[in-house]
Design a protein around this motif. Structure first.
Motif, PDB file in Angstrom:
ATOM      1  N   ALA A 179       0.832  -1.206   0.000  1.00  0.00           N
ATOM      2  CA  ALA A 179       0.000   0.000   0.000  1.00  0.00           C
ATOM      3  C   ALA A 179       0.863   1.251   0.000  1.00  0.00           C
ATOM      4  CB  ALA A 179      -0.928  -0.008   1.211  1.00  0.00           C
ATOM      5  N   ALA A 180       1.973   1.235   0.757  1.00  0.00           N
ATOM      6  CA  ALA A 180       2.854   2.400   0.806  1.00  0.00           C
ATOM      7  C   ALA A 180       3.561   2.618  -0.515  1.00  0.00           C
ATOM      8  CB  ALA A 180       3.878   2.218   1.932  1.00  0.00           C
ATOM      9  N   ALA A 181       3.926   1.527  -1.198  1.00  0.00           N
ATOM     10  CA  ALA A 181       4.698   1.658  -2.436  1.00  0.00           C
ATOM     11  C   ALA A 181       3.824   1.878  -3.659  1.00  0.00           C
ATOM     12  CB  ALA A 181       5.571   0.415  -2.638  1.00  0.00           C
ATOM     13  N   PHE A 182       2.648   1.227  -3.709  1.00  0.00           N
ATOM     14  CA  PHE A 182       1.843   1.237  -4.938  1.00  0.00           C
ATOM     15  C   PHE A 182       0.439   1.807  -4.763  1.00  0.00           C
ATOM     16  CE2 PHE A 182       4.385  -2.784  -4.809  1.00  0.00           C
ATOM     17  CZ  PHE A 182       5.423  -2.333  -5.599  1.00  0.00           C
ATOM     18  N   GLY A 183       0.068   2.134  -3.523  1.00  0.00           N
ATOM     19  CA  GLY A 183      -1.282   2.623  -3.289  1.00  0.00           C
ATOM     20  C   GLY A 183      -2.322   1.524  -3.304  1.00  0.00           C
ATOM     21  N   ASP A 184      -1.916   0.264  -3.290  1.00  0.00           N
ATOM     22  CA  ASP A 184      -2.837  -0.870  -3.318  1.00  0.00           C
ATOM     23  C   ASP A 184      -2.226  -1.973  -2.468  1.00  0.00           C
ATOM     24  OD1 ASP A 184      -4.385  -3.110  -3.863  1.00  0.00           O
ATOM     25  OD2 ASP A 184      -4.517  -2.736  -6.009  1.00  0.00           O
ATOM     26  N   GLY A 185      -2.901  -2.346  -1.393  1.00  0.00           N
ATOM     27  CA  GLY A 185      -2.370  -3.329  -0.473  1.00  0.00           C
ATOM     28  C   GLY A 185      -2.795  -4.760  -0.762  1.00  0.00           C
ATOM     29  N   THR A 186      -3.387  -5.019  -1.922  1.00  0.00           N
ATOM     30  CA  THR A 186      -3.824  -6.373  -2.260  1.00  0.00           C
ATOM     31  C   THR A 186      -2.626  -7.297  -2.430  1.00  0.00           C
ATOM     32  OG1 THR A 186      -5.737  -5.450  -3.416  1.00  0.00           O
ATOM     33  CG2 THR A 186      -5.202  -7.767  -3.846  1.00  0.00           C
ATOM     34  N   VAL A 187      -2.681  -8.473  -1.815  1.00  0.00           N
ATOM     35  CA  VAL A 187      -1.602  -9.450  -1.949  1.00  0.00           C
ATOM     36  C   VAL A 187      -2.189 -10.816  -2.289  1.00  0.00           C
ATOM     37  CG1 VAL A 187      -0.103  -8.233  -0.323  1.00  0.00           C
ATOM     38  CG2 VAL A 187      -1.592 -10.064   0.514  1.00  0.00           C
ATOM     39  N   PHE A 188      -1.340 -11.709  -2.787  1.00  0.00           N
ATOM     40  CA  PHE A 188      -1.730 -13.094  -3.018  1.00  0.00           C
ATOM     41  C   PHE A 188      -0.577 -13.991  -2.590  1.00  0.00           C
ATOM     42  CE2 PHE A 188       0.280 -11.666  -6.890  1.00  0.00           C
ATOM     43  CZ  PHE A 188       1.059 -12.737  -7.304  1.00  0.00           C
ATOM     44  N   ILE A 189      -0.799 -15.281  -2.610  1.00  0.00           N
ATOM     45  CA  ILE A 189       0.173 -16.248  -2.097  1.00  0.00           C
ATOM     46  C   ILE A 189       0.494 -17.251  -3.200  1.00  0.00           C
ATOM     47  CG2 ILE A 189       0.653 -17.932  -0.277  1.00  0.00           C
ATOM     48  CD1 ILE A 189      -1.747 -16.494   1.251  1.00  0.00           C
ATOM     49  N   GLU A 190       1.767 -17.557  -3.337  1.00  0.00           N
ATOM     50  CA  GLU A 190       2.226 -18.393  -4.437  1.00  0.00           C
ATOM     51  C   GLU A 190       3.208 -19.430  -3.895  1.00  0.00           C
ATOM     52  OE1 GLU A 190       3.212 -16.563  -8.563  1.00  0.00           O
ATOM     53  OE2 GLU A 190       5.083 -16.609  -7.431  1.00  0.00           O
ATOM     54  N   ARG A 191       3.213 -20.598  -4.468  1.00  0.00           N
ATOM     55  CA  ARG A 191       4.189 -21.621  -4.076  1.00  0.00           C
ATOM     56  C   ARG A 191       5.603 -21.065  -4.249  1.00  0.00           C
ATOM     57  NH1 ARG A 191       4.102 -26.971  -5.256  1.00  0.00           N
ATOM     58  NH2 ARG A 191       2.035 -26.942  -4.307  1.00  0.00           N
ATOM     59  N   TYR A 192       6.437 -21.281  -3.234  1.00  0.00           N
ATOM     60  CA  TYR A 192       7.832 -20.828  -3.299  1.00  0.00           C
ATOM     61  C   TYR A 192       8.716 -21.992  -3.732  1.00  0.00           C
ATOM     62  CZ  TYR A 192      12.355 -18.939  -1.940  1.00  0.00           C
ATOM     63  OH  TYR A 192      13.657 -18.511  -1.946  1.00  0.00           O
ATOM     64  N   VAL A 193       9.515 -21.768  -4.741  1.00  0.00           N
ATOM     65  CA  VAL A 193      10.404 -22.798  -5.277  1.00  0.00           C
ATOM     66  C   VAL A 193      11.806 -22.577  -4.726  1.00  0.00           C
ATOM     67  CG1 VAL A 193      11.418 -23.794  -7.361  1.00  0.00           C
ATOM     68  CG2 VAL A 193       9.035 -23.027  -7.377  1.00  0.00           C
ATOM     69  N   GLU A 194      12.300 -23.531  -3.972  1.00  0.00           N
ATOM     70  CA  GLU A 194      13.643 -23.433  -3.418  1.00  0.00           C
ATOM     71  C   GLU A 194      14.681 -23.522  -4.540  1.00  0.00           C
ATOM     72  OE1 GLU A 194      14.213 -22.772  -0.369  1.00  0.00           O
ATOM     73  OE2 GLU A 194      12.615 -23.575   0.892  1.00  0.00           O
ATOM     74  N   ARG A 195      15.700 -22.679  -4.414  1.00  0.00           N
ATOM     75  CA  ARG A 195      16.832 -22.653  -5.344  1.00  0.00           C
ATOM     76  C   ARG A 195      16.397 -22.465  -6.797  1.00  0.00           C
ATOM     77  NH1 ARG A 195      22.225 -25.584  -3.608  1.00  0.00           N
ATOM     78  NH2 ARG A 195      22.801 -23.911  -5.053  1.00  0.00           N
TER      79      ARG A 195
END
Length: 672
Positions: A179-195
């Motif tokens: 929200a501070a950087a883009f004026g929109d605080g919407t987030v989502f969650i994504e699988r994190y791939v190691e390495r």
């Protein structure tokens, strides 16, 4: 045809666009905040319009103010740069509705890719491979995951979460930062791939239906999920490169893409490719693509905006190799905490050109000597790019130029970048987004501990030479010389980490160095028992010559040259092994107020966004006390030791300046 172009951005971004405009004969307009009134990009433009205020929300994010600036200056086109409003569909539509030429993709394409969840669904239908994604934290059962901002990039609003316990706070923190950087605080969650490796394809489209891939970049070296080292072409198997090109072009065609864009992917260790996002703008790292293709991507943007067809319709073969580093005002050993202040000197040797495709060394910088690094904006000072026939040569040239650069007045990540470029793992292309986490050795300063006493001696001798040069009488006599040797000269310095050192030296009647020693904890490594040695065994040193700006010493038979630059009480020394920043301390210091034991001070100006503890609460070392927001990022303030919270003088929402007391933790007494 575009005659006058307004760039709705700042710093090196604006300077980069202005440089191409000059070669094409296009007049330019800058917009600037009050903090940027004297910045180099403002001077580069033919006209400049003030946007009253300092913060991005007050200035560079105000659509109506920018459109008004275009009307007042007579601009007939707007380039958004990269960052701020560059991926704002409302801004693109407003520019077009005002009858101005928009240098970028259509508002429809920006909107389609700006909503990252909708973009994933759209591109999945086009056959682009995807990672599992969630919008509801309650649905996440498979860890680790990455929380991401939906409305922007650049690492802001990103959090890695490895278990369910940390997910709620990560989502909340990422939302605040987004929200501070883009004026929109919407987030989502994504699988994190190691390495995983972060690779991306530069695409370009025109209004005649052409969408072309201009090659693959590797941007795997990152800190805080933000790229700091980028290269082209990415070192990949041809089959993987072809799959990336095809997927990127498919993404562009799915939204009838026109202009410059970047399709970003994660390359898993098993060779699988996963779409991350599409940035509907020119990227910070576009110079490496320019260096290896010979294309001026800003020129192509302007041609496409004018309705011209792309002059290139197939992927060009890469010529040589290019590597870019982002030189930032920050302290890597302090969690990459942004740094502010006055940049007293900014000089990089061997630069062949600025802001344009070149073989050799290219510098794209938003700062010059005397520039102020403000708390209001991103910490990046410049991009340095090296092109060479091979990757090895490019890395060596870039590391050498960085190591010899004079960067005085503000802490930077220069030493970290040099160590990364010179590491065996980088040479072997053993890269992934967790590179810095796995290689703590790259955080060590370039200057070896054994050389620090000699650097302090060089600073002291340069100071003595300056005083003798300014002396009204007997200027030819060596500093401190006496017929009968008595006490030595003493100069006291403080290092950047606050540790102090004393240099004791004596010159004979010829000006030669008769004796010297250094005393101070920061000059020597810790002893084996953990107690720092407060003295150092001085190496054999002979003084060859000394001026206020240059000291030549013979150290154990090896002649070494030290460049010395003084700005007030600050002394900057650049030598063959690295650089040091020292503050000369007064001989008779004035008394100062003593802070309470356990005081935690604000490292830079900002706002306290959250307070996580209460007065009287018992905390352990490393516990989160409060969160400080500065330079568009959140910075955790942690308990330095076990103890009890004694004071919390700043409430949530309070503004602080550098050095303000944020909290006081009374340390627990050792029961032994």
């Amino acid at each position: 045809m575009i005659n006058t172009l307004l760039v709705a951005n700042r710093g090196e971004i604006a300077r980069r666009v202005f440089a191409t405009c000059r070669t094409l004969g296009v007049a330019t307009v800058a917009v600037h905040s009050d903090a940027d009134a004297d910045a180099p990009f403002v001077a580069d433009a033919d006209q400049a319009v003030r946007l009253p205020g300092n913060t991005p929300a007050e200035t560079y994010l105000r659509i109506e103010a920018i459109l008004d600036a275009a009307r007042r200056s007579g601009a007939d086109a707007v380039h958004p740069g990269y960052g701020f409003l560059a991926e704002n569909a409302d801004f693109a539509a407003a520019v077009t509705d005002a009858g101005l030429t928009w240098v970028g993709p259509s508002a429809k394409a920006i909107a389609a890719m700006g909503d990252k969840m909708a973009a994933k669904a759209l591109l999945a239908d086009a056959g682009v491979p995807m990672l599992p994604t969630w919008t509801d934290p309650a649905e996440v059962t498979d860890f680790p995951v990455l929380v991401k901002a939906s409305a922007g990039g650049g690492g802001r609003g990103m959090r890695i979460v490895r278990d369910a316990a940390g997910l709620a706070e990560a989502v909340a923190g990422a939302g605040r930062e987004a929200a501070a950087a883009f004026g929109d605080g919407t987030v989502f969650i994504e699988r994190y791939v190691e390495r995983g490796r972060h690779v991306e394809v530069q695409i370009f489209g025109d209004a005649h239906g052409t969408v072309v891939a201009l090659g693959v970049r590797d941007c795997s070296i990152q800190r805080r999920h933000q790229k700091i080292v980028e290269e082209a072409p990415g070192v990949l198997p041809d089959e993987v490169r072809q799959r990336l090109h095809e997927a990127a072009v498919a993404a562009g065609r799915a939204v009838d893409y026109v202009g410059a864009g970047t399709v970003e992917f994660l390359l898993a260790p098993d060779g699988q490719v996963h779409f991350l996002e599409m940035n509907t703008r020119l990227q910070v790292e576009h110079p490496v693509t320019e260096a290896t293709t010979g294309l001026d991507l800003v020129r192509l943007q302007l041609l496409v905006a004018e309705g011209e067809p792309l002059p290139v319709t197939t992927t060009p073969a890469a010529d040589g190799h290019a590597i870019e580093v982002r030189l930032c005002a920050e302290e890597p050993t302090q969690g990459f905490r942004p740094a502010t202040g006055t940049l007293h000197r900014f000089a990089v040797p061997g630069v062949s050109a600025e802001f344009g495709p070149v073989r050799g060394l290219r510098l794209d910088s938003g700062v010059v000597d005397g520039s102020t690094v403000s708390v209001h904006y991103d910490s990046m000072l410049a991009k340095l790019v090296a092109w060479a026939p091979t990757r090895t040569e490019a890395a060596r040239a870039l590391a050498g130029a960085l190591a010899r650069a004079e960067l005085h007045g503000v802490a930077t990540n220069r030493d970290l970048l040099v160590r990364v470029l010179r590491s065996p793992e980088f040479a072997a292309v053993d890269l992934d987004t967790g590179f810095l986490d796995r290689h703590p050795e790259v955080f060590a300063p370039l200057l070896p501990a054994a050389q620090r006493p000699v650097v302090a001696l060089a600073a002291a001798l340069a100071g003595a030479a300056a005083r003798r040069a300014a002396a009204p009488v007997l200027a030819g006599l060596p500093s401190g010389w006496r017929n009968v040797p008595a006490v030595p000269q003493v100069t006291r310095f403080a290092a950047a980490d606050g540790e102090e050192v004393e240099v004791h030296y004596r010159l004979d009647r010829t000006g030669a160095l008769a004796e010297w020693e250094s005393r101070g904890a920061f000059l020597t490594p810790a002893a084996e028992d953990g107690i720092p040695d407060n003295s150092s065994e001085a190496p054999q040193v002979e003084l060859v010559s000394a001026t206020p700006e240059r000291v030549v010493l013979d150290v154990a038979g090896v002649r070494r040259v030290f460049r010395v630059h003084r700005a007030g009480s600050s002394v900057f020394v650049d030598g063959p092994d690295g650089a040091a920043s020292l503050t000369e301390l007064p001989r008779l210091p004035l008394p100062t107020a003593e802070l309470a034991a356990g005081s935690l001070l604000a490292p830079l100006p900002g706002a306290v966004t959250r307070v996580h503890v209460e007065v009287g609460q018992r905390v352990a070392a490393g516990d989160l006390l409060l969160t400080l927001e500065a330079m568009k990022l959140e910075h955790p303030v942690l308990a330095p030791a076990d103890g009890v919270v004694a004071e919390l003088p700043v409430p949530a929402g309070g503004q602080v300046e550098t050095g303000a007391v944020l909290a006081v933790v009374d340390p627990e007494e050792d029961p032994q």
